[in-house]
Each structure stands twice: as structure tokens, then as C-alpha cells.
Design a protein around this motif. Structure first.
Motif, PDB file in Angstrom:
ATOM      1  N   ALA A   1     -54.154  58.670  47.726  1.00 47.19           N
ATOM      2  CA  ALA A   1     -54.792  59.424  48.802  1.00 47.19           C
ATOM      3  C   ALA A   1     -55.745  60.469  48.245  1.00 47.19           C
ATOM      4  O   ALA A   1     -55.515  61.036  47.180  1.00 47.19           O
ATOM      5  CB  ALA A   1     -53.727  60.104  49.666  1.00 47.19           C
TER       6      ALA A   1
ATOM      7  N   ASN B   1     -58.588  67.483  52.683  1.00 40.96           N
ATOM      8  CA  ASN B   1     -58.413  67.204  54.102  1.00 40.96           C
ATOM      9  C   ASN B   1     -59.662  66.537  54.656  1.00 40.96           C
ATOM     10  O   ASN B   1     -60.764  66.717  54.128  1.00 40.96           O
ATOM     11  CB  ASN B   1     -58.149  68.500  54.873  1.00 40.96           C
TER      12      ASN B   1
ATOM     13  N   TYR C   1     -48.189  59.397  61.872  1.00 39.76           N
ATOM     14  CA  TYR C   1     -49.022  60.087  60.888  1.00 39.76           C
ATOM     15  C   TYR C   1     -48.244  61.251  60.273  1.00 39.76           C
ATOM     16  O   TYR C   1     -48.246  61.449  59.062  1.00 39.76           O
ATOM     17  CB  TYR C   1     -50.314  60.591  61.547  1.00 39.76           C
ATOM     18  N   ARG C   2     -47.557  62.024  61.128  1.00 46.73           N
ATOM     19  CA  ARG C   2     -46.781  63.159  60.628  1.00 46.73           C
ATOM     20  C   ARG C   2     -45.619  62.682  59.740  1.00 46.73           C
ATOM     21  O   ARG C   2     -45.346  63.251  58.688  1.00 46.73           O
ATOM     22  CB  ARG C   2     -46.259  63.993  61.796  1.00 46.73           C
TER      23      ARG C   2
ATOM     24  N   ASN D   1     -46.912  61.681  56.455  1.00 44.05           N
ATOM     25  CA  ASN D   1     -47.288  62.877  55.694  1.00 44.05           C
ATOM     26  C   ASN D   1     -46.073  63.431  54.952  1.00 44.05           C
ATOM     27  O   ASN D   1     -46.154  63.819  53.791  1.00 44.05           O
ATOM     28  CB  ASN D   1     -47.863  63.929  56.642  1.00 44.05           C
TER      29      ASN D   1
ATOM     30  N   ARG E   1     -44.757  60.615  52.334  1.00 45.02           N
ATOM     31  CA  ARG E   1     -45.776  60.321  51.333  1.00 45.02           C
ATOM     32  C   ARG E   1     -46.086  58.833  51.277  1.00 45.02           C
ATOM     33  O   ARG E   1     -47.231  58.430  51.334  1.00 45.02           O
ATOM     34  CB  ARG E   1     -45.401  60.859  49.947  1.00 45.02           C
TER      35      ARG E   1
ATOM     36  N   LEU F   1     -57.572  56.466  58.575  1.00 42.03           N
ATOM     37  CA  LEU F   1     -56.681  57.626  58.558  1.00 42.03           C
ATOM     38  C   LEU F   1     -55.501  57.428  57.614  1.00 42.03           C
ATOM     39  O   LEU F   1     -54.968  58.388  57.056  1.00 42.03           O
ATOM     40  CB  LEU F   1     -56.183  57.914  59.979  1.00 42.03           C
ATOM     41  N   ILE F   2     -55.072  56.168  57.445  1.00 35.40           N
ATOM     42  CA  ILE F   2     -54.052  55.837  56.453  1.00 35.40           C
ATOM     43  C   ILE F   2     -54.552  54.627  55.664  1.00 35.40           C
ATOM     44  O   ILE F   2     -55.537  53.988  56.060  1.00 35.40           O
ATOM     45  CB  ILE F   2     -52.678  55.540  57.089  1.00 35.40           C
TER      46      ILE F   2
ATOM     47  N   GLN G   1     -49.705  54.986  53.064  1.00 31.64           N
ATOM     48  CA  GLN G   1     -49.833  56.396  52.707  1.00 31.64           C
ATOM     49  C   GLN G   1     -51.036  56.973  53.455  1.00 31.64           C
ATOM     50  O   GLN G   1     -51.860  56.231  53.989  1.00 31.64           O
ATOM     51  CB  GLN G   1     -50.038  56.572  51.200  1.00 31.64           C
ATOM     52  N   LEU G   2     -51.111  58.293  53.522  1.00 33.78           N
ATOM     53  CA  LEU G   2     -52.281  58.919  54.132  1.00 33.78           C
ATOM     54  C   LEU G   2     -53.510  58.627  53.287  1.00 33.78           C
ATOM     55  O   LEU G   2     -53.429  58.564  52.064  1.00 33.78           O
ATOM     56  CB  LEU G   2     -52.090  60.436  54.233  1.00 33.78           C
TER      57      LEU G   2
ATOM     58  N   HIS H   1     -56.024  60.674  53.253  1.00 30.75           N
ATOM     59  CA  HIS H   1     -56.468  62.002  52.831  1.00 30.75           C
ATOM     60  C   HIS H   1     -55.265  62.927  52.841  1.00 30.75           C
ATOM     61  O   HIS H   1     -54.213  62.583  53.383  1.00 30.75           O
ATOM     62  CB  HIS H   1     -57.561  62.538  53.765  1.00 30.75           C
TER      63      HIS H   1
ATOM     64  N   GLY I   1     -54.735  65.441  54.564  1.00 30.44           N
ATOM     65  CA  GLY I   1     -54.432  65.720  55.960  1.00 30.44           C
ATOM     66  C   GLY I   1     -55.720  65.600  56.762  1.00 30.44           C
ATOM     67  O   GLY I   1     -56.778  65.268  56.215  1.00 30.44           O
TER      68      GLY I   1
END
Length: 202
Positions: free
Chosen positions: A2, A6, A27-28, A31, A34, A64-65, A81-82, A84, A86
């Protein structure tokens, strides 16, 4: 891996994609975890794996992921994983159209509702936490008389302080997990007006 920065969302379709209540929860959860599979996340959000997989693909389609690179892992399972560190959104990026205003307001409402649910969940379970955590957990409200410029300055100072502790937490996560927990810090700063004072007459 990632990105280490942000991402500020300025695209309306991306905003709408994140504004779905289940996608925001996923998403949360991602986060915090990981890296996770759809089945892991489905267990956390108490939804069917097929539904979670669908929404994860939607988040990925908007950047976004992303799939996590896990050498030697089971090729049949996709790890996510994300993309970014966030994401953030700003009201001013969507003021030029009624649709943008509505979408940003909708996402903000969903996020606020989920934050409230997180805090209420802590309140319901706080008796089960160790005393040291119960002693330092807090919720507060401060009513302050400020100008818009002063509120902007306060916001900047608070963001810098939070960024300092986020960097500390990331470094510590790699080296030492003893005694550490996920901590949610929810902060709002907004103007409000009281209603007119109504004087009683005899």
C-alpha cells in the motif's frame, strides 16, 4: 504494498463507492487488519462471503483497495489490503453539483453513524476491559467561541498531533505489539447556532 500516503477522494464515483455502509465497514476493518481475505472480513461484519467479495471487488475497481502480494500463499484465496494509508474527503471538492453535495453528505452521515456505533460498542463492553484501559478511555465535548480562521488553526494543530501519534503507532506496530490495542479517535469541529431566546411574558 500500500502507498504510504493518504488519498484525497475528489472523484464522485469513488465517493459513491465508499459511501455504501457495508463497503465503509469493510474498508475500516481492512485498515485495522492490514491484510485479510473475504472470508475473514465476512466473519467480522457478519455478512455472507459472496456479498463481501462483491463489495471488495467494487472497492478495488475504484482503486481504494488492492490485492496483497503474499508469496507462497494459497492461490485460491485472494488477500486484500488498502491501496493507500487511508482516504479523506473534503466538502469543498463536491460543492459544484447537487449530486456531489448529496453524495458527500450521505457518506458523512454513514461515517458518523458507524463512529457512534463503535463508541457505543465500547461502552457496552467497557466492563470487560482492563482497568488501565478504562482509566484512559475518554469522551468529551468542548463548546468554544471561535472565528472560522481560528477553527481552521485548531484543526491544523490537532491534525499534526494525531499524525505524530499515528507515526509512532506504525513504528511500534512493526517492533513491539505488547500492551497495544487498536484505538479509535473521533474528533469533530463544526459551527452551530442556538435557537432564539424566547422571553416569557406575564
Amino acid at each position: 504494498m500500500a502507498a504510504e500516503k493518504n488519498r484525497r477522494i475528489t472523484d464522485l464515483d469513488e465517493l459513491k463507492a465508499l459511501g455504501h455502509p457495508l463497503r465503509l465497514r469493510l474498508y475500516r476493518a481492512l485498515n485495522v487488519a492490514r491484510e485479510a481475505t473475504a472470508s475473514m472480513l465476512a466473519e467480522q461484519v457478519d455478512e455472507a462471503v459472496s456479498l463481501v467479495s462483491y463489495h471488495l471487488r467494487k472497492l478495488a475497481a475504484h482503486g481504494l483497495i488492492e490485492e496483497a502480494d503474499r508469496p507462497g500463499g494459497d492461490a485460491r484465496e485472494r488477500w486484500w489490503q488498502l491501496a493507500h494509508r487511508g482516504v479523506s474527503t473534503r466538502d469543498r471538492d463536491f460543492r459544484d453539483s447537487p449530486e456531489g453535495v448529496a453524495a458527500h453528505t450521505a457518506l458523512s452521515r454513514v461515517a458518523a453513524r458507524q463512529r457512534e456505533e463503535m463508541y457505543e460498542s465500547y461502552l457496552d463492553s467497557q466492563a470487560g476491559w482492563e482497568q488501565e484501559w478504562r482509566d484512559v478511555a475518554f469522551g468529551s465535548e468542548s463548546l468554544i467561541w471561535l472565528t472560522a480562521s481560528e477553527l481552521g488553526q485548531l484543526k491544523g494543530e490537532m491534525e499534526a498531533l494525531v499524525a505524530k501519534w499515528q507515526a509512532h503507532g506504525r513504528a511500534a506496530r512493526e517492533a513491539d505489539t505488547e500492551g497495544r490495542e487498536n484505538v479509535a479517535l473521533h474528533v469533530y469541529g463544526f459551527p452551530f447556532r442556538t435557537g432564539p431566546v424566547v422571553e416569557e411574558t406575564a
